[in-house]
Design a protein around this motif. Structure first.
Motif, short mmCIF file in Angstrom:
data_model
loop_
_atom_site.label_atom_id
_atom_site.label_comp_id
_atom_site.label_asym_id
_atom_site.label_seq_id
_atom_site.Cartn_x
_atom_site.Cartn_y
_atom_site.Cartn_z
N ILE A 6 0.86 -1.21 0.00
CA ILE A 6 0.00 0.00 0.00
C ILE A 6 0.89 1.24 0.00
O ILE A 6 1.92 1.29 0.68
CB ILE A 6 -0.93 0.01 1.25
N ASN A 8 0.28 5.54 0.27
CA ASN A 8 -0.66 6.67 0.40
C ASN A 8 0.07 7.95 0.03
O ASN A 8 1.05 8.32 0.69
CB ASN A 8 -1.19 6.76 1.84
N ARG A 62 -8.67 5.49 -5.07
CA ARG A 62 -7.83 4.30 -4.90
C ARG A 62 -7.48 3.75 -6.28
O ARG A 62 -8.36 3.55 -7.12
CB ARG A 62 -8.57 3.23 -4.10
N GLU A 73 -1.60 -1.11 -4.11
CA GLU A 73 -2.76 -0.22 -3.92
C GLU A 73 -2.22 1.17 -3.62
O GLU A 73 -1.53 1.38 -2.62
CB GLU A 73 -3.62 -0.71 -2.75
N ASN A 75 -3.26 4.95 -2.85
CA ASN A 75 -4.34 5.89 -2.50
C ASN A 75 -3.84 7.31 -2.75
O ASN A 75 -2.88 7.75 -2.11
CB ASN A 75 -4.73 5.73 -1.03
N ARG A 212 -8.79 7.71 6.99
CA ARG A 212 -7.56 6.95 6.77
C ARG A 212 -7.46 6.02 7.99
O ARG A 212 -7.36 6.49 9.13
CB ARG A 212 -6.38 7.92 6.70
N ARG A 217 -8.88 -3.32 12.01
CA ARG A 217 -9.73 -3.64 10.85
C ARG A 217 -11.17 -3.29 11.16
O ARG A 217 -11.65 -3.58 12.26
CB ARG A 217 -9.70 -5.14 10.56
N VAL A 240 -14.54 2.14 -0.46
CA VAL A 240 -13.36 2.85 -0.97
C VAL A 240 -13.82 3.78 -2.10
O VAL A 240 -14.93 3.63 -2.62
CB VAL A 240 -12.28 1.87 -1.49
N LEU A 251 -12.26 -2.59 5.72
CA LEU A 251 -11.21 -1.56 5.60
C LEU A 251 -10.19 -1.89 6.68
O LEU A 251 -10.55 -2.08 7.85
CB LEU A 251 -11.78 -0.16 5.87
N HIS A 252 -8.90 -1.95 6.31
CA HIS A 252 -7.90 -2.26 7.35
C HIS A 252 -6.82 -1.19 7.40
O HIS A 252 -6.78 -0.28 6.57
CB HIS A 252 -7.32 -3.67 7.14
N GLN A 255 -5.32 1.72 4.82
CA GLN A 255 -6.20 2.05 3.70
C GLN A 255 -6.93 3.37 3.89
O GLN A 255 -7.10 3.86 5.02
CB GLN A 255 -7.23 0.92 3.50
N GLY A 257 -10.61 5.25 2.87
CA GLY A 257 -11.96 4.93 2.39
C GLY A 257 -12.98 5.87 2.98
O GLY A 257 -12.65 6.97 3.42
#
Length: 599
Positions: A6, A8, A62, A73, A75, A212, A217, A240, A251-252, A255, A257
């Motif tokens: 991931i 960001n 995303r 991924e 973001n 964010r 989770r 997301v 959502l963990h 991430q 969303g």
């Protein structure tokens, strides 16, 4: 997806350096939206953003990017570039680990690039510099790359050189992001902590929080808790942004969303709040955001007094989406019930005005903008005022202090004279001047905030053919000779037209205001005097001439005394009318105060 895959990121840049276009190309290259759904400035969803060509709201998306057999991924949070919206930038940066710094290859580093860059460095973000617009005839990529190397110590040859418009070398940017930006650090097994970095109101889903997730989770639709307001949230959905809302099951940590909270009142959730599980809440909150201090204040009134409640509801909804907007109720003799609003600058005020008119269909009147002054009274007490109506009587004032700010202007060297002339005309003082290279100069000066809130930026652009850029920070309060300039219509002071000005500017400004009002106020059956006054002293006056009925039309010749008698009778009637007659002040009159400096 595990945390290692991931990233960001935010995009930071000066206005018009190609932020939104680069965001479009990144979305296109990663195949996030289909060719049919793709349009220019995809993330600028507001009509206002498209018309003015600036990003106003930070927006998230995303993207899934495949590189060397791995899926990542990414973001992306697209941010504004205008100095008035720097709070949106800072909020977005706090949700990221890295930032793409976009620099125009034909203009080099500009004032607001520096301001946003320092904000990112303060948060220890990884910076990925990118040279955009290398296909322009005026581009000098080698020189600008060297400038970035001197500033950030990134080797010039490693900086991706792209054209966001044509899509040249966009893959290089994505690869650089994966190499340079660290994956998010977060505890997947810890108690849930999600930072709310933006909100908006939806008529069906209630308050929608953009979050964010930092730890833990969120699976399914468990009951959640907002830690500041202590409100329990029963989410309608979590999801997301692609950039449209896409519901997901989980959502963990790491991430970005959204959570559709279903909350119906706007006071139930703050931007900067931490959301956690109601069943197993986190022990401590995430550091939120510093509340923004408004710099410019203005009165806002509905055109019709019946719309007061609608205006209050519209402001509540707008404040949820724009955390820097503050307001409180106030009343005016001329305009009735309204609100006193605080803004970050004049462009922010203009955007709020247009959003109220478009999105909420309101007819509104703004009074002249003012800044916050500190007043020391003769009895030793101090007060802060942001409205001319609150200024005490001159006999009670020991002194008035006004806010001064440090202004940094980046300009090509041939416009130094024009810029310095503008600064000195507005009571500014030059601090220092430093050459960035053979063609560009950074000018640092001190200037009263009240002098730059109205049209300073527009005039700077006009004087430098659009090449100069500016950034300002509030510095200190200084004692100044400020006075309240009142406007009297038919000998009645109109409180909504009062302004606080420097004594040296009172005469010319009073004269211009009076001349302007004379054109706007419609003629009555009696003479209407318009006066500008400082304290009890009238400094300028103009008369709106009366309309006259021809009372002599039926006298064909005859004795002069007959005519005189009719004229005297008319004069008496006008005198009586003037005593009871009230003058309707049209809406343009209140707007004219704002437009004086444009002429």
């Amino acid at each position: 997806m595990n945390l290692e895959q991931i990233r960001n990121i935010s995009i930071i840049a000066h206005i018009d350096h190609g932020k939104s276009t680069l965001a479009d190309r990144l979305i296109q290259t990663t195949g996030t939206v289909t060719a049919r759904e793709m349009k220019e400035q995809l993330l600028d969803s507001m009509d206002l953003e498209r018309e003015k060509g600036v990003t106003i709201k930070a927006s998230a998306v995303r993207m899934i990017y495949a590189h060397e057999g791995q899926e990542y991924e990414i973001n992306l949070i697209d941010t504004p570039g205008h100095v008035d919206f720097s709070y949106e930038v800072k909020r977005a940066l706090q949700a990221c680990e890295g930032a793409i710094l976009v620099v125009d290859a034909s203009q080099g580093i500009q004032a607001q690039t520096m301001a946003h860059l320092f904000a990112a460095l303060e948060l220890n973000l990884a910076i990925v510099p990118v040279l955009n617009k290398i296909d322009l005839p005026a581009a000098t990529p080698d020189e600008v790359a060297q400038e970035i190397e001197d500033l950030l110590a990134v080797p010039a040859e490693e900086i991706p050189r792209i054209s966001a418009k044509s899509g040249l070398n966009i893959e290089d940017v994505l690869q650089q992001v994966i190499r340079e930006v660290p994956p998010p650090a977060g505890n997947l097994k810890g108690p849930v902590r999600a930072l709310v970095f933006d909100c908006q109101y939806d008529a069906y889903k209630g308050v929608i929080a953009y979050v964010r997730v930092v730890d833990g989770r969120i699976q399914g639709k468990p009951n959640l808790l907002a830690m500041t307001t202590k409100k329990t949230i029963e989410p309608l959905e979590i999801g997301v942004l692609t950039p449209s809302m896409l519901p997901v099951h989980e959502l963990h940590a790491g991430q970005v969303g959204y959570i559709a909270t279903g909350l119906k009142t706007i006071q139930d959730l703050d931007v900067g709040d931490t959301i956690t599980l109601a069943a197993a809440p986190a022990k401590e909150q995430l550091p939120g955001y510093q509340p923004m201090k408004p710099m410019v204040f203005a009165g806002l009134y509905p055109s019709s007094p019946d719309d007061y409640v609608d205006l209050r509801d519209a402001l509540e909804k707008l404040q949820l989406n724009d955390a820097a907007l503050v307001y409180e109720p106030e009343t005016s003799q001329a305009l009735g019930f309204g609100f006193r609003l605080g803004f970050l600058g004049l462009f922010h005020m203009e955007i709020v005005q247009e959003r109220l008119e478009r999105e909420y269909d309101m007819e509104i009147i703004f009074t002249a903008p003012s800044v916050a002054y500190r007043v020391l009274k003769t009895d030793g007490t101090a007060m802060t005022i942001d409205s001319p109506a609150d200024l005490p009587e001159p006999t009670q004032i020991e002194h008035i202090e006004e806010p001064w700010c440090e202004l940094r202007i980046f300009t090509p060297s041939e416009y130094i004279g024009a810029v310095l002339d503008q600064v000195t005309k507005r009571r500014g003082e030059l601090k220092n001047q430093s050459w960035l290279d053979t063609k560009r100069v950074e000018i640092a000066c001190m200037i009263p905030l009240s002098e730059i809130i109205v049209d300073f930026y527009n005039e700077l652009k006009a004087r430098t053919r659009g090449y100069a850029s500016m950034d300002y920070t509030l510095d200190e309060y200084r004692v100044s000779d400020m006075v309240k300039l009142d406007i009297l219509v038919n000998q009645q002071p109109v409180d909504a037209l009062s302004v606080i000005v420097h004594r040296d500017d009172a005469y010319p400004k009073g004269q211009r205001l009076v001349s302007k009002m004379k054109e706007i106020i419609p003629r009555q059956m009696f003479v209407v005097p318009i006066q500008a006054a400082v304290g009890n002293k009238i400094i300028s006056r103009a008369n709106v001439q009366a309309m006259r009925k021809d009372v002599l039309s039926k006298c064909y010749g005859g004795d002069i005394t007959r005519k005189r008698k009719l004229l005297e009778k008319q004069k008496e009637g006008k005198k009586r009318m003037k005593m009871v007659g009230s003058v309707e002040i049209p809406q343009e009159a209140f707007m004219s105060v704002l437009r004086l400096d444009e002429e």
